[in-house]
Design an enzyme around this catalytic site. Sequence first.
Site, PDB file in Angstrom:
ATOM      1  N   GLU A 112      32.763 -43.013  55.309  1.00 31.06           N
ATOM      2  CA  GLU A 112      34.151 -43.448  55.502  1.00 31.06           C
ATOM      3  C   GLU A 112      34.902 -43.483  54.171  1.00 31.06           C
ATOM      4  OE1 GLU A 112      35.041 -45.354  59.337  1.00 31.06           O
ATOM      5  OE2 GLU A 112      33.733 -46.924  58.507  1.00 31.06           O
TER       6      GLU A 112
ATOM      7  N   GLU B 273      27.484 -45.564  63.254  1.00 33.00           N
ATOM      8  CA  GLU B 273      27.908 -46.804  63.895  1.00 33.00           C
ATOM      9  C   GLU B 273      27.605 -46.861  65.392  1.00 33.00           C
ATOM     10  OE1 GLU B 273      30.043 -46.736  60.029  1.00 33.00           O
ATOM     11  OE2 GLU B 273      29.501 -45.254  61.541  1.00 33.00           O
TER      12      GLU B 273
END
Length: 266
Positions: A120, A140
């Site tokens: 990210e 995730e």
Amino acid sequence: MGGTEHLTVQREGATLVLTLNRPEARNALSLPMLVGLYDGWVEADEDDAIRSIVLTGAGGAFCAGMDLKALAGKGMEGEQYRDRLKADPDLHWKAMLRHHRPRKPVIAAVEGYCVAGGTEILQGTDIRVAGASATFGLFEVRRGLFPIGGSTVRLQRQIPRTHALEMLLTGRPYTAEEALGIGLIGRVVPDGTALEAALAVAERINACGPLAVEAVKASVYETAELTETDGLAAELRRGWPVFDTADAKEGSRAFAEKRPPVYRRA
């Protein structure tokens, strides 16, 4: 020059090198690391002598994602930074480049794991170099979590949507060659040389006119989601003033005189 116990700051000429420094945890994000990152971005923005930034990790890893316990400040290693987070509840998003874009180019030098929150943060950088054994991915969903660092928005704008959705929905790891193939990174180099390669890119940027470099970066991001007509108009607004700077005049003189230019940001 700032830094914390989990984020080191060095100057290499006109380049600010920020190193995620928690190798025992594969540089998982902690509160001290996030505070150091945020302070590093601010330092680069405010110091005109800094012309580029390199972001890397210590100990053969880039970043293995968020350490939720450390972020909560539980234990001695994070407690002294709690007041910073209370004063600016957005600090961690700025640190992760979700809510902040530095004026100067940011070059990522990736070795080893660059997964979850590491991938990210990577999406907030401008140029990306990785060692051959680097690993990328957004894990995730495998943990029942959401990649809330900006990936559901940014990733599909940076790589083809089919690849973005596969990465987001499968949570599988990607090799450096796969990441290169889908456009997540720009170059693969031999293991252990990513930082050297990133610094070489930074040095080439540093040799260019700093006002032009900053204006070009700003224009690319400003126009990314505009129509072509609106984008071209915005480009003129950014670009024309650069021609009136002392930097532009120096660049032209140096070219005519066949010598390296000396830029002074004016």
